[in-house]
Design a protein around this motif. Structure first.
Motif, PDB file in Angstrom:
ATOM      1  N   GLN A 245       1.738  16.815  -5.796  1.00 35.02           N
ATOM      2  CA  GLN A 245       1.146  17.888  -5.857  1.00 35.02           C
ATOM      3  C   GLN A 245      -0.138  17.878  -5.239  1.00 35.02           C
ATOM      4  N   GLY A 246      -0.750  18.666  -4.964  1.00 40.99           N
ATOM      5  CA  GLY A 246      -1.921  18.607  -4.189  1.00 40.99           C
ATOM      6  C   GLY A 246      -2.202  19.434  -3.017  1.00 40.99           C
ATOM      7  N   GLU A 247      -3.162  19.141  -2.454  1.00 40.43           N
ATOM      8  CA  GLU A 247      -3.511  19.979  -0.879  1.00 40.43           C
ATOM      9  C   GLU A 247      -2.459  19.564   0.123  1.00 40.43           C
ATOM     10  N   ASN A 248      -2.186  18.514   0.373  1.00 40.69           N
ATOM     11  CA  ASN A 248      -1.063  18.078   1.508  1.00 40.69           C
ATOM     12  C   ASN A 248      -0.071  17.356   0.623  1.00 40.69           C
ATOM     13  N   SER A 249       0.926  18.151   0.148  1.00 42.70           N
ATOM     14  CA  SER A 249       1.994  18.050  -0.918  1.00 42.70           C
ATOM     15  C   SER A 249       2.893  17.171   0.354  1.00 42.70           C
ATOM     16  N   LEU A 250       3.492  16.095  -0.231  1.00 43.38           N
ATOM     17  CA  LEU A 250       4.434  15.359   0.708  1.00 43.38           C
ATOM     18  C   LEU A 250       5.793  15.232  -0.070  1.00 43.38           C
ATOM     19  N   ALA A 251       6.937  15.547   0.964  1.00 41.96           N
ATOM     20  CA  ALA A 251       8.215  15.619   0.269  1.00 41.96           C
ATOM     21  C   ALA A 251       8.873  14.226   0.058  1.00 41.96           C
ATOM     22  N   ILE A 252       9.474  14.328  -1.108  1.00 45.91           N
ATOM     23  CA  ILE A 252       9.927  12.822  -1.793  1.00 45.91           C
ATOM     24  C   ILE A 252      11.364  13.058  -2.018  1.00 45.91           C
ATOM     25  N   ALA A 253      12.360  12.303  -1.418  1.00 40.99           N
ATOM     26  CA  ALA A 253      13.909  12.398  -1.584  1.00 40.99           C
ATOM     27  C   ALA A 253      14.278  11.119  -2.106  1.00 40.99           C
ATOM     28  N   ARG A 254      15.221  11.303  -3.198  1.00 41.28           N
ATOM     29  CA  ARG A 254      15.678  10.224  -4.010  1.00 41.28           C
ATOM     30  C   ARG A 254      17.380  10.417  -3.816  1.00 41.28           C
ATOM     31  N   PHE A 255      17.949   9.264  -3.637  1.00 42.21           N
ATOM     32  CA  PHE A 255      19.371   9.264  -3.364  1.00 42.21           C
ATOM     33  C   PHE A 255      19.865   7.881  -3.768  1.00 42.21           C
ATOM     34  N   SER A 256      21.109   7.893  -3.784  1.00 41.75           N
ATOM     35  CA  SER A 256      21.730   6.343  -4.117  1.00 41.75           C
ATOM     36  C   SER A 256      22.991   6.417  -3.024  1.00 41.75           C
ATOM     37  N   VAL A 257      22.794   5.083  -2.634  1.00 45.22           N
ATOM     38  CA  VAL A 257      23.806   4.689  -1.531  1.00 45.22           C
ATOM     39  C   VAL A 257      24.896   3.664  -2.305  1.00 45.22           C
ATOM     40  N   ALA A 258      26.235   4.020  -1.883  1.00 44.65           N
ATOM     41  CA  ALA A 258      27.197   2.929  -2.264  1.00 44.65           C
ATOM     42  C   ALA A 258      27.367   2.018  -0.920  1.00 44.65           C
TER      43      ALA A 258
ATOM     44  N   LEU B 184      20.779  -1.094   5.424  1.00 40.73           N
ATOM     45  CA  LEU B 184      21.872  -0.680   4.666  1.00 40.73           C
ATOM     46  C   LEU B 184      22.847   0.314   5.414  1.00 40.73           C
ATOM     47  N   MET B 185      24.128   0.340   5.525  1.00 41.27           N
ATOM     48  CA  MET B 185      24.947   1.262   5.719  1.00 41.27           C
ATOM     49  C   MET B 185      25.936   1.525   4.714  1.00 41.27           C
ATOM     50  N   GLY B 186      26.027   2.856   4.152  1.00 43.15           N
ATOM     51  CA  GLY B 186      26.879   3.274   3.110  1.00 43.15           C
ATOM     52  C   GLY B 186      27.180   4.655   2.932  1.00 43.15           C
ATOM     53  N   ASN B 187      27.554   5.215   1.782  1.00 44.88           N
ATOM     54  CA  ASN B 187      27.889   6.547   1.489  1.00 44.88           C
ATOM     55  C   ASN B 187      26.897   6.976   0.374  1.00 44.88           C
ATOM     56  N   LEU B 188      26.440   8.238   0.585  1.00 44.60           N
ATOM     57  CA  LEU B 188      25.790   8.750  -0.554  1.00 44.60           C
ATOM     58  C   LEU B 188      26.530   8.871  -1.791  1.00 44.60           C
ATOM     59  N   THR B 189      26.061   8.682  -2.873  1.00 51.26           N
ATOM     60  CA  THR B 189      26.687   8.820  -4.241  1.00 51.26           C
ATOM     61  C   THR B 189      26.587  10.059  -4.710  1.00 51.26           C
ATOM     62  N   ARG B 190      25.598  10.722  -4.492  1.00 54.11           N
ATOM     63  CA  ARG B 190      25.083  12.194  -4.898  1.00 54.11           C
ATOM     64  C   ARG B 190      24.298  12.785  -3.817  1.00 54.11           C
ATOM     65  N   ASP B 191      24.210  14.119  -4.115  1.00 53.30           N
ATOM     66  CA  ASP B 191      23.345  14.819  -3.022  1.00 53.30           C
ATOM     67  C   ASP B 191      21.874  14.498  -3.334  1.00 53.30           C
TER      68      ASP B 191
ATOM     69  N   TYR C  84      20.298  17.311   6.059  1.00 50.12           N
ATOM     70  CA  TYR C  84      21.660  16.850   6.676  1.00 50.12           C
ATOM     71  C   TYR C  84      22.551  15.827   6.089  1.00 50.12           C
ATOM     72  N   PHE C  85      22.174  15.521   4.859  1.00 49.83           N
ATOM     73  CA  PHE C  85      23.090  14.450   3.993  1.00 49.83           C
ATOM     74  C   PHE C  85      23.332  15.192   2.938  1.00 49.83           C
ATOM     75  N   LYS C  86      24.678  14.821   2.398  1.00 53.27           N
ATOM     76  CA  LYS C  86      24.880  15.323   1.100  1.00 53.27           C
ATOM     77  C   LYS C  86      26.065  14.174   0.664  1.00 53.27           C
ATOM     78  N   GLN C  87      26.462  14.184  -0.579  1.00 51.00           N
ATOM     79  CA  GLN C  87      27.190  13.441  -1.389  1.00 51.00           C
ATOM     80  C   GLN C  87      28.476  13.036  -0.358  1.00 51.00           C
ATOM     81  N   GLY C  88      28.935  11.956   0.005  1.00 47.63           N
ATOM     82  CA  GLY C  88      29.830  11.291   0.492  1.00 47.63           C
ATOM     83  C   GLY C  88      29.365  10.923   1.854  1.00 47.63           C
ATOM     84  N   SER C  89      28.332  11.478   2.492  1.00 49.15           N
ATOM     85  CA  SER C  89      27.946  11.462   3.841  1.00 49.15           C
ATOM     86  C   SER C  89      27.552   9.823   4.101  1.00 49.15           C
TER      87      SER C  89
END
Length: 148
Positions: free
Chosen positions: A20-33, A6-13, A64-69
């Protein structure tokens, strides 16, 4: 094979959380138009996709990404079907982002860099000396990039 690009623009930041836990894992949620190449009269010409990235990819997106990127990503499609409190089946689809890249046009990146500079940074600065569409990644951020 389950592969989506997909190639598009983020609709929100992007929203980032850590598991949770010993080895916490980053989880990013975002929407692409994503603009459709062709649309029928009366149809919408944009599709919106809910996306999730994990680990270093999630931290990269959040940093590195924000709404509109403009973003280019590849990954897989995943069904997230469940039964709600009323006993109704809810069907949902999301994109699991496995690879994420910058897709800004130089003119857009120049404008974003100018607005970022007034607020203290964030996105990498475009290479103003070169006459191309590539962004200059600043020295010293190799540890924060999801690809080494």
């Amino acid at each position: 094979m389950n592969k989506v690009i997909l190639m598009g623009n983020l609709t929100r930041d992007p929203e980032i959380r850590y598991s949770q836990g010993e080895n916490s894992l980053a989880i990013a949620r975002f929407s692409v138009a994503v603009n459709r190449r062709f649309s029928r009269q009366g149809d919408t010409d944009t599709d919106f996709f809910n996306c999730t990235a994990f680990g270093r990819q999630a931290e990269f997106v959040e940093r590195y990404f924000k709404q509109g990127s403009r973003i280019l990503l590849s990954g897989r499609i995943q069904n997230d079907n469940y039964t709600n409190k009323n006993g109704e089946k809810v069907y949902s689809v999301q994109i699991i982002a496995e690879e994420v890249e910058f897709a800004e046009r130089k003119s857009t990146a120049d404008a974003n860099a100018a607005s970022q500079n007034s607020f203290g940074g964030g996105a990498p600065q475009p290479n103003a000396a070169a006459n191309d569409d590539f962004m200059n990644i600043p020295d010293g951020i190799e540890d924060g990039l999801p690809f080494n």
